[in-house]
Design a protein around this motif. Structure first.
Motif, mmCIF file in Angstrom:
data_model
loop_
_atom_site.group_PDB
_atom_site.id
_atom_site.type_symbol
_atom_site.label_atom_id
_atom_site.label_comp_id
_atom_site.label_asym_id
_atom_site.label_seq_id
_atom_site.Cartn_x
_atom_site.Cartn_y
_atom_site.Cartn_z
ATOM 1 N N SER A 267 29.562 23.987 46.118
ATOM 2 C CA SER A 267 30.593 24.295 44.915
ATOM 3 C C SER A 267 31.014 25.593 44.516
ATOM 4 O O SER A 267 30.128 26.648 44.556
ATOM 5 C CB SER A 267 29.880 23.224 44.404
ATOM 6 N N PRO A 268 31.650 25.883 43.256
ATOM 7 C CA PRO A 268 32.237 27.331 42.742
ATOM 8 C C PRO A 268 30.807 27.440 42.093
ATOM 9 O O PRO A 268 30.399 26.674 41.707
ATOM 10 C CB PRO A 268 33.187 26.455 41.818
ATOM 11 N N VAL A 269 30.983 29.152 41.693
ATOM 12 C CA VAL A 269 28.991 28.983 40.924
ATOM 13 C C VAL A 269 30.267 28.993 39.698
ATOM 14 O O VAL A 269 31.174 29.842 39.485
ATOM 15 C CB VAL A 269 28.741 30.526 40.870
ATOM 16 N N CYS A 270 29.456 29.401 38.129
ATOM 17 C CA CYS A 270 29.575 29.115 37.074
ATOM 18 C C CYS A 270 28.963 30.269 36.242
ATOM 19 O O CYS A 270 27.813 30.584 36.158
ATOM 20 C CB CYS A 270 29.440 27.648 36.053
ATOM 21 N N VAL A 271 29.744 31.461 35.685
ATOM 22 C CA VAL A 271 28.718 32.485 35.529
ATOM 23 C C VAL A 271 29.604 33.396 34.524
ATOM 24 O O VAL A 271 30.791 33.027 33.644
ATOM 25 C CB VAL A 271 28.918 33.639 36.340
ATOM 26 N N PRO A 272 28.457 33.600 33.052
ATOM 27 C CA PRO A 272 29.568 34.144 31.576
ATOM 28 C C PRO A 272 29.551 35.543 31.942
ATOM 29 O O PRO A 272 29.148 36.070 32.952
ATOM 30 C CB PRO A 272 27.970 34.057 31.167
ATOM 31 N N MET A 273 30.742 35.822 31.991
ATOM 32 C CA MET A 273 31.966 37.532 31.824
ATOM 33 C C MET A 273 32.384 37.468 30.913
ATOM 34 O O MET A 273 32.738 37.137 30.156
ATOM 35 C CB MET A 273 32.609 37.187 33.486
ATOM 36 N N PRO A 274 32.084 38.800 30.102
ATOM 37 C CA PRO A 274 32.878 39.387 29.107
ATOM 38 C C PRO A 274 34.125 38.741 29.726
ATOM 39 O O PRO A 274 34.275 39.668 30.551
ATOM 40 C CB PRO A 274 32.010 40.846 28.903
ATOM 41 N N PRO A 275 34.994 38.815 28.686
ATOM 42 C CA PRO A 275 36.243 39.177 28.814
ATOM 43 C C PRO A 275 36.645 41.194 28.830
ATOM 44 O O PRO A 275 38.053 41.028 29.722
ATOM 45 C CB PRO A 275 36.762 39.345 27.654
ATOM 46 N N THR A 276 36.309 41.776 28.079
ATOM 47 C CA THR A 276 35.975 43.113 28.784
ATOM 48 C C THR A 276 35.901 43.701 30.222
ATOM 49 O O THR A 276 35.992 45.142 30.700
ATOM 50 C CB THR A 276 35.248 44.353 27.449
ATOM 51 N N THR A 277 35.180 42.916 31.145
ATOM 52 C CA THR A 277 35.135 42.903 32.393
ATOM 53 C C THR A 277 36.300 43.307 33.588
ATOM 54 O O THR A 277 37.515 42.673 33.228
ATOM 55 C CB THR A 277 34.508 42.145 32.727
ATOM 56 N N THR A 278 36.473 44.120 34.188
ATOM 57 C CA THR A 278 37.266 44.710 34.868
ATOM 58 C C THR A 278 37.264 43.919 36.663
ATOM 59 O O THR A 278 35.994 43.385 36.582
ATOM 60 C CB THR A 278 38.001 45.866 35.141
ATOM 61 N N PHE A 279 38.438 43.978 36.685
ATOM 62 C CA PHE A 279 38.214 42.696 37.909
ATOM 63 C C PHE A 279 37.517 43.381 38.378
ATOM 64 O O PHE A 279 36.806 42.523 39.454
ATOM 65 C CB PHE A 279 39.976 42.235 38.466
ATOM 66 N N GLY A 280 37.732 44.239 39.804
ATOM 67 C CA GLY A 280 37.361 45.357 40.498
ATOM 68 C C GLY A 280 35.824 45.608 39.409
ATOM 69 O O GLY A 280 34.716 45.257 40.295
ATOM 70 N N ASP B 71 37.655 41.644 53.732
ATOM 71 C CA ASP B 71 38.354 43.165 53.950
ATOM 72 C C ASP B 71 38.851 41.919 51.956
ATOM 73 O O ASP B 71 40.448 41.204 52.345
ATOM 74 C CB ASP B 71 39.945 42.731 54.625
ATOM 75 N N TRP B 72 38.771 43.038 51.644
ATOM 76 C CA TRP B 72 39.433 42.864 50.122
ATOM 77 C C TRP B 72 40.963 42.535 49.776
ATOM 78 O O TRP B 72 41.196 42.480 49.114
ATOM 79 C CB TRP B 72 38.179 43.686 49.267
ATOM 80 N N ALA B 73 41.297 43.908 50.532
ATOM 81 C CA ALA B 73 42.476 44.609 50.351
ATOM 82 C C ALA B 73 43.317 42.898 51.099
ATOM 83 O O ALA B 73 44.762 42.848 50.277
ATOM 84 C CB ALA B 73 43.174 45.800 51.479
ATOM 85 N N GLN B 74 42.446 42.695 52.137
ATOM 86 C CA GLN B 74 43.679 40.911 52.229
ATOM 87 C C GLN B 74 42.746 39.434 52.020
ATOM 88 O O GLN B 74 44.134 38.726 52.210
ATOM 89 C CB GLN B 74 43.203 40.548 53.941
ATOM 90 N N THR B 75 41.933 39.505 50.500
ATOM 91 C CA THR B 75 41.464 38.523 50.211
ATOM 92 C C THR B 75 42.726 37.752 49.166
ATOM 93 O O THR B 75 43.620 38.573 48.476
ATOM 94 C CB THR B 75 40.692 38.716 49.292
ATOM 95 N N GLU B 76 43.241 36.370 49.964
ATOM 96 C CA GLU B 76 43.823 35.722 49.054
ATOM 97 C C GLU B 76 43.386 35.365 47.741
ATOM 98 O O GLU B 76 41.905 34.643 47.669
ATOM 99 C CB GLU B 76 44.804 34.855 49.731
ATOM 100 N N TRP B 77 43.783 35.600 46.783
ATOM 101 C CA TRP B 77 43.525 35.077 45.210
ATOM 102 C C TRP B 77 44.458 33.908 44.029
ATOM 103 O O TRP B 77 45.580 33.844 44.275
ATOM 104 C CB TRP B 77 43.202 36.240 44.379
ATOM 105 N N ARG C 208 39.495 31.442 42.745
ATOM 106 C CA ARG C 208 38.971 30.860 44.041
ATOM 107 C C ARG C 208 39.321 32.301 44.825
ATOM 108 O O ARG C 208 40.533 32.559 44.509
ATOM 109 C CB ARG C 208 39.427 29.753 44.619
ATOM 110 N N PHE C 209 38.986 32.727 45.633
ATOM 111 C CA PHE C 209 39.104 33.426 46.997
ATOM 112 C C PHE C 209 39.367 32.857 47.757
ATOM 113 O O PHE C 209 38.101 31.946 48.997
ATOM 114 C CB PHE C 209 38.770 35.056 46.701
ATOM 115 N N ARG C 210 40.158 33.369 49.282
ATOM 116 C CA ARG C 210 39.921 33.308 50.369
ATOM 117 C C ARG C 210 39.326 34.285 51.434
ATOM 118 O O ARG C 210 40.885 34.986 50.773
ATOM 119 C CB ARG C 210 41.416 32.431 50.897
ATOM 120 N N THR C 211 39.341 34.051 51.958
ATOM 121 C CA THR C 211 39.586 35.617 53.073
ATOM 122 C C THR C 211 39.888 35.251 54.603
ATOM 123 O O THR C 211 39.092 34.466 55.730
ATOM 124 C CB THR C 211 37.758 36.343 53.191
ATOM 125 N N PRO C 212 40.933 35.536 54.498
ATOM 126 C CA PRO C 212 41.415 35.818 55.859
ATOM 127 C C PRO C 212 40.598 36.261 57.502
ATOM 128 O O PRO C 212 39.801 37.041 57.681
ATOM 129 C CB PRO C 212 43.061 36.369 55.963
#
Length: 118
Positions: free
Chosen positions: A37-50, A71-77, A104-108
């Motif tokens: 299942s998806p994981v649930c984590v506390p993430m500060p809103p100031t965290t960059t996506f990178g 291949d993160w450049a091909q990842t579907e979000w 969610r992310f998909r990795t072709p």
């Protein structure tokens, strides 16, 4: 989850953002059933996506043999069910990602252990 009640159903939610060290974020990797299942984590809103991709996701998913091959450049979000293209330099808040959002992310090309999810 929204509740539709036939009669008044007053209650105070027990999982509001003020009860956690940071807003909760659900993260799921599509087609990789090693994680049930998806994981649930506390993430500060100031965290960059990178920082989420480079710092948080390896700690969650790197045990999977496919993780090193992403291949993160091909990842579907997907953000709360809708496709989106994240900007790695923007914060979660700038993406509109808040308490109890789901990513969610998909990795072709990577479809689970030995292609088990095709």
């Amino acid at each position: 989850m929204a509740v539709k009640s036939l009669t008044p159903y007053p209650f105070a939610p027990k999982d509001t953002v003020d009860k956690f060290p940071a807003p909760l974020l659900y993260i799921g990797w599509e087609d990789h059933k090693l994680f049930c299942s998806p994981v649930c984590v506390p993430m500060p809103p100031t965290t960059t996506f990178g920082d989420l991709v480079r710092g948080t996701l390896p700690g969650i998913y790197s045990a999977h043999p496919d993780f090193a091959r992403i291949d993160w450049a091909q990842t579907e979000w997907f953000l709360s069910g809708q496709p989106f293209t994240p900007d790695m330099d923007k914060t979660l808040a700038e993406h509109g990602i808040g308490h109890k959002s789901a990513i969610r992310f998909r990795t072709p090309g990577l479809t689970g252990l030995n292609g088990s999810c095709f």
